[in-house]
Design a protein around this motif. Structure first.
Motif, mmCIF file in Angstrom:
data_model
loop_
_atom_site.group_PDB
_atom_site.id
_atom_site.type_symbol
_atom_site.label_atom_id
_atom_site.label_comp_id
_atom_site.label_asym_id
_atom_site.label_seq_id
_atom_site.Cartn_x
_atom_site.Cartn_y
_atom_site.Cartn_z
ATOM 1 N N ILE A 134 15.720 1.628 2.525
ATOM 2 C CA ILE A 134 15.212 1.561 1.150
ATOM 3 C C ILE A 134 13.912 2.370 1.028
ATOM 4 C CG2 ILE A 134 13.705 -0.503 1.210
ATOM 5 C CD1 ILE A 134 16.430 0.192 -1.443
ATOM 6 N N GLY A 135 13.459 2.961 2.168
ATOM 7 C CA GLY A 135 12.257 3.803 2.144
ATOM 8 C C GLY A 135 10.962 3.019 2.132
ATOM 9 N N MET A 136 10.895 1.975 2.927
ATOM 10 C CA MET A 136 9.740 1.071 2.953
ATOM 11 C C MET A 136 9.161 1.058 4.372
ATOM 12 S SD MET A 136 10.185 -2.978 2.140
ATOM 13 C CE MET A 136 8.836 -4.156 2.078
ATOM 14 N N ASP A 137 7.826 1.129 4.487
ATOM 15 C CA ASP A 137 7.225 1.075 5.821
ATOM 16 C C ASP A 137 6.387 -0.196 5.986
ATOM 17 O OD1 ASP A 137 4.779 1.523 4.527
ATOM 18 O OD2 ASP A 137 4.719 3.652 5.034
ATOM 19 N N ILE A 138 5.757 -0.349 7.149
ATOM 20 C CA ILE A 138 5.009 -1.570 7.444
ATOM 21 C C ILE A 138 3.828 -1.743 6.488
ATOM 22 C CG2 ILE A 138 3.540 -0.480 9.172
ATOM 23 C CD1 ILE A 138 4.931 -4.032 9.538
ATOM 24 N N ASP A 139 3.231 -0.646 6.029
ATOM 25 C CA ASP A 139 2.118 -0.743 5.084
ATOM 26 C C ASP A 139 2.597 -1.275 3.734
ATOM 27 O OD1 ASP A 139 0.215 0.152 6.902
ATOM 28 O OD2 ASP A 139 0.545 2.256 6.392
ATOM 29 N N ASP A 140 3.784 -0.825 3.311
ATOM 30 C CA ASP A 140 4.368 -1.353 2.070
ATOM 31 C C ASP A 140 4.623 -2.855 2.212
ATOM 32 O OD1 ASP A 140 4.520 1.208 0.856
ATOM 33 O OD2 ASP A 140 6.421 1.598 1.871
ATOM 34 N N LEU A 141 5.141 -3.237 3.381
ATOM 35 C CA LEU A 141 5.433 -4.644 3.640
ATOM 36 C C LEU A 141 4.150 -5.474 3.613
ATOM 37 C CD1 LEU A 141 7.455 -6.885 4.497
ATOM 38 C CD2 LEU A 141 7.026 -6.215 6.880
ATOM 39 N N TYR A 142 3.129 -4.977 4.286
ATOM 40 C CA TYR A 142 1.841 -5.690 4.352
ATOM 41 C C TYR A 142 1.235 -5.845 2.962
ATOM 42 C CZ TYR A 142 -3.004 -6.705 5.670
ATOM 43 O OH TYR A 142 -4.253 -7.269 5.794
ATOM 44 N N ARG A 143 1.195 -4.759 2.215
ATOM 45 C CA ARG A 143 0.620 -4.777 0.867
ATOM 46 C C ARG A 143 1.381 -5.778 -0.011
ATOM 47 N NH1 ARG A 143 0.135 0.290 0.557
ATOM 48 N NH2 ARG A 143 2.248 0.710 -0.134
ATOM 49 N N GLY A 144 2.708 -5.700 0.035
ATOM 50 C CA GLY A 144 3.532 -6.601 -0.778
ATOM 51 C C GLY A 144 3.406 -8.045 -0.337
ATOM 52 N N TYR A 145 3.389 -8.250 0.993
ATOM 53 C CA TYR A 145 3.316 -9.615 1.532
ATOM 54 C C TYR A 145 1.993 -10.288 1.181
ATOM 55 C CZ TYR A 145 3.001 -13.646 4.438
ATOM 56 O OH TYR A 145 2.835 -14.951 4.827
ATOM 57 N N VAL A 146 0.887 -9.611 1.472
ATOM 58 C CA VAL A 146 -0.429 -10.217 1.212
ATOM 59 C C VAL A 146 -0.591 -10.506 -0.280
ATOM 60 C CG1 VAL A 146 -2.940 -9.887 1.334
ATOM 61 C CG2 VAL A 146 -1.498 -9.186 3.250
ATOM 62 N N GLY A 147 -0.121 -9.575 -1.104
ATOM 63 C CA GLY A 147 -0.202 -9.792 -2.548
ATOM 64 C C GLY A 147 0.584 -11.024 -2.986
ATOM 65 N N LYS A 148 1.854 -11.110 -2.538
ATOM 66 C CA LYS A 148 2.705 -12.230 -2.974
ATOM 67 C C LYS A 148 2.217 -13.561 -2.391
ATOM 68 C CE LYS A 148 6.096 -14.124 -5.162
ATOM 69 N NZ LYS A 148 7.518 -13.827 -5.023
ATOM 70 N N ASN A 149 1.769 -13.542 -1.136
ATOM 71 C CA ASN A 149 1.257 -14.762 -0.514
ATOM 72 C C ASN A 149 0.032 -15.263 -1.269
ATOM 73 O OD1 ASN A 149 -0.729 -16.135 1.518
ATOM 74 N ND2 ASN A 149 1.262 -16.306 2.509
ATOM 75 N N THR A 150 -0.848 -14.335 -1.642
ATOM 76 C CA THR A 150 -2.053 -14.704 -2.382
ATOM 77 C C THR A 150 -1.690 -15.244 -3.762
ATOM 78 O OG1 THR A 150 -3.280 -12.987 -1.196
ATOM 79 C CG2 THR A 150 -4.300 -13.879 -3.174
ATOM 80 N N LEU A 151 -0.682 -14.630 -4.409
ATOM 81 C CA LEU A 151 -0.221 -15.148 -5.700
ATOM 82 C C LEU A 151 0.331 -16.565 -5.546
ATOM 83 C CD1 LEU A 151 0.478 -14.864 -8.711
ATOM 84 C CD2 LEU A 151 2.601 -13.714 -8.037
ATOM 85 N N ASN A 152 1.055 -16.817 -4.457
ATOM 86 C CA ASN A 152 1.587 -18.164 -4.219
ATOM 87 C C ASN A 152 0.459 -19.184 -4.075
ATOM 88 O OD1 ASN A 152 4.236 -17.311 -4.329
ATOM 89 N ND2 ASN A 152 4.462 -17.074 -2.126
ATOM 90 N N PHE A 153 -0.612 -18.808 -3.358
ATOM 91 C CA PHE A 153 -1.788 -19.670 -3.244
ATOM 92 C C PHE A 153 -2.399 -19.903 -4.615
ATOM 93 C CE2 PHE A 153 -2.194 -19.425 1.384
ATOM 94 C CZ PHE A 153 -2.831 -20.624 1.655
ATOM 95 N N PHE A 154 -2.529 -18.823 -5.373
ATOM 96 C CA PHE A 154 -3.120 -18.890 -6.711
ATOM 97 C C PHE A 154 -2.322 -19.843 -7.602
ATOM 98 C CE2 PHE A 154 -3.859 -17.364 -11.038
ATOM 99 C CZ PHE A 154 -5.248 -17.239 -11.068
ATOM 100 N N ARG A 155 -0.997 -19.725 -7.534
ATOM 101 C CA ARG A 155 -0.130 -20.620 -8.324
ATOM 102 C C ARG A 155 -0.357 -22.080 -7.941
ATOM 103 N NH1 ARG A 155 5.576 -17.270 -7.633
ATOM 104 N NH2 ARG A 155 5.405 -15.933 -9.493
ATOM 105 N N GLN A 156 -0.402 -22.349 -6.631
ATOM 106 C CA GLN A 156 -0.598 -23.726 -6.162
ATOM 107 C C GLN A 156 -1.946 -24.274 -6.648
ATOM 108 O OE1 GLN A 156 1.481 -25.795 -4.378
ATOM 109 N NE2 GLN A 156 3.096 -24.259 -4.466
ATOM 110 N N ASP A 157 -2.972 -23.424 -6.616
ATOM 111 C CA ASP A 157 -4.323 -23.843 -7.028
ATOM 112 C C ASP A 157 -4.438 -24.060 -8.526
ATOM 113 O OD1 ASP A 157 -5.214 -23.736 -4.421
ATOM 114 O OD2 ASP A 157 -6.168 -21.768 -4.616
ATOM 115 N N HIS A 158 -3.493 -23.523 -9.284
ATOM 116 C CA HIS A 158 -3.584 -23.584 -10.743
ATOM 117 C C HIS A 158 -2.431 -24.376 -11.374
ATOM 118 C CE1 HIS A 158 -6.436 -20.386 -9.796
ATOM 119 N NE2 HIS A 158 -6.985 -20.617 -10.967
ATOM 120 N N GLY A 159 -1.929 -25.357 -10.643
ATOM 121 C CA GLY A 159 -1.014 -26.324 -11.249
ATOM 122 C C GLY A 159 0.462 -26.025 -11.160
#
Length: 206
Positions: A134-159
């Motif tokens: 799909i044309g994705m490298d480890i940097d794409d994975l890291y950027r996407g992962y950290v972003g989504k993980n942080t959003l998941n934390f944000f969601r949990q913190d905000h109800g």
């Protein structure tokens, strides 16, 4: 230690933190992470397109987001409470550097799903094959992962659990805000995750 191993270790640590936030004793719950993987694979196939009776164009951005989601579950399957993040990261780095591919993306994805269904495992080599095709490298994975993980934390913190979280702000879903925030930041910064959280906080309706 290579940059890739460092990034993988960071993601493993973040995954454990997220799982612990959802359930303090998550190790002992027997959550079916493998099932989450094959269900996500099926959803991803719809975004990629598989129907021969109609014209379909792969939604690459959405496929990448789904691969990031699968990686959350894959990491959860690997964390065992005994092996250090460093060792796990080294194992994953070794497997991800040997991508297993089939004739096309769809078949490689089915290899990943089959390992989850039949063996209840995360097949990192097939996952790497999907990334490659799909044309994705480890940097794409890291950027996407950290972003989504942080959003998941944000969601949990905000109800998110009690249903008070607001998912659409200023006519955009939180995922879309996340993409804009991540694009504005330096992914190599040691406080990248904290900066993503701060960026979301600044946009969220008070």
């Amino acid at each position: 230690m290579s940059a890739n191993i460092t990034k993988l270790a960071v993601m493993l640590e973040m995954q454990n933190a997220m799982n612990t936030k959802v359930h303090e004793q998550w190790f002992n719950q027997g959550f079916e992470w493998y099932r989450a993987i094959w269900v996500e694979c099926a959803e991803m196939l719809d975004h990629y397109g598989w129907k021969w009776w109609k014209k379909q164009t792969p939604d690459t951005e959405q496929v990448i987001l789904e691969l990031v989601d699968i990686f959350h579950f894959g990491l959860s399957l690997r964390i065992d409470g005994k092996t250090s993040y460093q060792q796990l990261a080294e194992q994953l780095d070794s497997e991800l550097s040997q991508p297993q591919t089939a004739a096309d993306f769809k078949q490689t994805l089915e290899t990943l799903a089959a390992s989850a269904v039949a063996n209840k495992q995360f097949n990192a080599q097939a996952f790497a094959g999907c990334m490659q095709q799909i044309g994705m490298d480890i940097d794409d994975l890291y950027r996407g992962y950290v972003g989504k993980n942080t959003l998941n934390f944000f969601r949990q913190d905000h109800g998110y659990k009690d249903g008070t979280y607001i998912k659409v702000w200023n006519n955009q879903e939180d995922n879309e805000h996340l993409v804009e925030v991540v694009k504005s930041l330096d992914t190599e910064h040691p406080d990248f995750a904290k900066n993503v959280y701060a960026g979301l906080q600044a946009r969220y309706p008070s």
